[in-house]
Design an enzyme around this catalytic site. Sequence first.
Site, PDB file in Angstrom:
ATOM      1  N   GLY A  72      63.837   8.194  34.695  1.00 32.77           N
ATOM      2  CA  GLY A  72      64.523   9.472  34.733  1.00 32.77           C
ATOM      3  C   GLY A  72      64.186  10.384  33.568  1.00 32.77           C
ATOM      4  N   SER A  73      64.024   9.815  32.384  1.00 31.95           N
ATOM      5  CA  SER A  73      63.728  10.644  31.211  1.00 31.95           C
ATOM      6  C   SER A  73      62.377  11.336  31.352  1.00 31.95           C
ATOM      7  CB  SER A  73      63.758   9.805  29.931  1.00 31.95           C
ATOM      8  OG  SER A  73      65.074   9.396  29.632  1.00 31.95           O
ATOM      9  N   GLN A 181      72.396   9.573  37.913  1.00 32.23           N
ATOM     10  CA  GLN A 181      73.629   8.839  38.228  1.00 32.23           C
ATOM     11  C   GLN A 181      74.069   9.015  39.671  1.00 32.23           C
ATOM     12  OE1 GLN A 181      75.258   6.706  36.289  1.00 32.23           O
ATOM     13  NE2 GLN A 181      73.947   7.016  34.511  1.00 32.23           N
ATOM     14  N   HIS A 203      66.577   1.852  38.142  1.00 34.54           N
ATOM     15  CA  HIS A 203      67.467   0.784  37.682  1.00 34.54           C
ATOM     16  C   HIS A 203      68.937   1.146  37.752  1.00 34.54           C
ATOM     17  CE1 HIS A 203      68.554   2.104  33.451  1.00 34.54           C
ATOM     18  NE2 HIS A 203      67.567   2.934  33.728  1.00 34.54           N
ATOM     19  N   THR A 239      47.278   4.350  36.734  1.00 32.93           N
ATOM     20  CA  THR A 239      47.440   3.369  37.807  1.00 32.93           C
ATOM     21  C   THR A 239      48.915   3.193  38.136  1.00 32.93           C
ATOM     22  OG1 THR A 239      45.454   2.201  37.084  1.00 32.93           O
ATOM     23  CG2 THR A 239      46.979   0.995  38.510  1.00 32.93           C
ATOM     24  N   CYS A 327      79.311   5.799  18.341  1.00 35.98           N
ATOM     25  CA  CYS A 327      79.335   4.962  17.137  1.00 35.98           C
ATOM     26  C   CYS A 327      78.506   3.690  17.304  1.00 35.98           C
ATOM     27  CB  CYS A 327      80.776   4.601  16.774  1.00 35.98           C
ATOM     28  SG  CYS A 327      81.667   3.748  18.086  1.00 35.98           S
TER      29      CYS A 327
END
Length: 399
Positions: A72-73, A181, A203, A239, A327
């Site tokens: 996705g990125s 999502q 994924h 490829t 965090c």
Amino acid sequence: MKPMIYLDNAATTKTAPEVVDAMLPYFSELYGNPSSIYTIAGKSKEAITASRETIAGVLGAKPEEIYFTAGGSEADNWALKAAFEAYKGKGNHIITTKIEHHAILHTCEYLEKERGARITYLDVDEDGVVKLDQLENAITPETILISVMFANNEIGTIQPIKEIGMIAREHGILFHTDAVQAFGQVPIPVDEYDIDMLSSSGHKINGPKGIGFLYIRKGVKIRSFVHGGAQERKRRAGTENVPGIVGYGVAARRAAETMRERTQKEIQLRDYMIQRINAEVPNCKLNGHPSRRLPNNVNFSFEFVEGESLLIMLDMEGICASSGSACTSGSLDPSHVLLAIGLPHEIAHGSLRLTLSDETTKEDIDFTVDKIKEIVKKLRAMSPLYEDFVAGKTKSMIQ
């Protein structure tokens, strides 16, 4: 060892057994390079074509509009960078939102600093929904792209994508949506929604990691992202990841075929969990739209609690979840999404995201809620702020 309850399916999902089974032959038997001409190479090429057709069918798109990526990125980067380069003759203005995934936000930051783009970051309301009047008001003659995520990865809010697509089409502006999502969780008819480009990742729907796609509507002038060979119709050289593509095709078909029954179950469990937490844990707040949200998403903020401590203690009970706070990645700043919906830092730091799957049971939900109640009570007992609240010295910041 305690049994694991996995409630972080927005982060990644278990690869389905049928997906693994479909992929295996392309590692050890049908391993030919799809660009070659002998028989096993032809089998690989046929498998890629079949997966492309399957995924296109889920979207109501044409197979030649599906371009495979590493995830996705990469698809987000490709959509924004290539659109900017291709359409910069018209203008340099891109509209997005303050709650996008960092794959979008950091790409916009790059385009702004290095390529001279002008970016408008739209506000959202307290439920995380884009304000359509602000979107229209942000459009200028130089606007070349609108990029708004289909559904938020943290709070689960689903955007008014059809209306946004209509606005973009009326103004002659490209519309991209990050649907990482949403794909496989909700129907996405790309033609009906006037979507020009769409990003997805395998994924997230019980497919393998390292594979995604970018849908590019026919006629959209998007340049090559990776130069080299002729793969992906010369737009993305290299490829092909044949096992990954095969697995993604199976996962996409599986998600489409099970969507109705699966999401109905997830919604029932999601709403049950929300009801229990709201009723049984004081000083908490549901984040995201109460109903227009992903079927499997629950996100709460707990006042007088640190999200990191809550995560660690849940993990000790065998419960895998994630926090709305950054965090856990070493940052002291809370989630940009939670700040964008108006949460103060103190509340945003105490957030928890729980995302269900088709394997989640009511017993899992009950056990998890019971543990949340127990852990929140323990953490508040150690909090000086909570002590002051109980003593009446301070007021709750949750309305």
